[in-house]
Enzyme design. Structure first.
Site, PDB file in Angstrom:
ATOM      1  N   ASP A   1       0.823  -1.207   0.000  1.00  0.00           N
ATOM      2  CA  ASP A   1       0.000   0.000   0.000  1.00  0.00           C
ATOM      3  C   ASP A   1       0.863   1.265   0.000  1.00  0.00           C
ATOM      4  OD1 ASP A   1      -2.362   1.413   0.026  1.00  0.00           O
ATOM      5  OD2 ASP A   1      -2.608   1.321   2.199  1.00  0.00           O
TER       6      ASP A   1
ATOM      7  N   ASN B   1     -10.319  -2.496  -6.690  1.00  0.00           N
ATOM      8  CA  ASN B   1      -9.468  -1.638  -7.526  1.00  0.00           C
ATOM      9  C   ASN B   1      -9.969  -1.534  -8.957  1.00  0.00           C
ATOM     10  OD1 ASN B   1      -6.396  -2.875  -5.982  1.00  0.00           O
ATOM     11  ND2 ASN B   1      -7.727  -1.206  -5.341  1.00  0.00           N
TER      12      ASN B   1
END
Length: 253
Positions: free
Chosen positions: A33, A81
């Protein structure tokens, strides 16, 4: 500048010496991340942040390899995503395709797809399948690439696969209800046949799983660090392993 570099190497060696070989995790999973925040901080584009994050992956795998880790799972693209803006998503998918192809071409690692290829563009799904097939005989580190992955989707797919399997054997719903246990579901997960992750690392300071390996991480240890993924260093990795090695794993007991 030589002194800081020297001190860093000394510290790195001390960290490494503090980790008992028998306490190294077999399976490390990582939520990579912070790529977009890294790009914003650098005044760069989002795609360059994703590229910087992708460039970190072979280095990270090398660190795991050096320690004797058997399996690494890298969270590259979640099902959530896929709803990102088209221009960002298109660039990200291209980076993923290139990165996985490069990992396969190295001949060092055995690639395994963790995710649903049905939700991916056909071209990407084909390239991922090719990487898996090309590395099937590689005896090195197993690298699970989580692409098009969602923890809830995985459980739904596992149950669906289990139902189809049992139906083909003539098993009735009543019979299945009697014999069903957790091992039956585990045999149909994307990671079937692999050890569950001992350690899950998430970078960028966020402290949540975001749907990552929900079933498999039931007894995992977690390590959250502030470094954004492109800035993640070997000392950050060794700190995570040291923290894991120092813990008393009780498996819920």
């Amino acid at each position: 500048m030589a002194l800081p570099g020297l001190l860093y190497r000394i510290y790195q060696r001390r960290l490494l010496a503090s980790i008992p070989p028998e306490r190294v995790p077999r399976h490390v999973a990582v939520v990579m991340d912070g790529n977009r925040r890294w790009a914003r901080a650098a005044g760069s584009t989002v795609s360059k942040g994703h590229r910087a994050g992708a460039d970190k992956i072979p280095e990270f795998l090398g660190w795991c390899e050096d320690l004797g880790v058997d399996v690494v799972t890298i969270y590259m693209l979640s099902t959530d995503n896929l709803s990102r803006p088209p221009e960002e998503l298109e660039a990200l998918l291209a980076i993923i395709e290139e990165t996985v192809a490069d990992l396969a071409a190295s001949g060092r690692w055995r690639i395994n797809l963790v995710g649903s290829s049905d939700v991916l563009p056909p071209s990407l799904a084909t390239h991922l399948k090719d990487a898996v097939e090309r590395t099937a005989a590689v005896s090195g580190l197993v690298v699970n690439v989580a692409v098009g992955y969602g923890g809830r989707q995985e459980l739904a797919d596992a149950v669906r696969s289990l139902l189809h399997e049992q139906a083909s054997r003539g098993t009735t719903i009543e019979e299945l209800a009697e014999l069903l246990d957790v091992e039956h579901i585990a045999e149909h997960l994307y990671t079937k046949g692999q050890p569950d992750p001992d350690l899950v690392i998430r970078t960028s300071g966020e402290q949540r799983l975001s749907g990552f390996l929900l079933w498999q991480s039931a007894h995992s240890e977690f390590y959250f660090c502030e470094a954004l993924w492109p800035d993640f260093r070997k000392v950050d990795f060794l700190r995570a392993i040291r923290a894991y090695a120092a813990r008393n794993r009780r498996y819920g007991l």
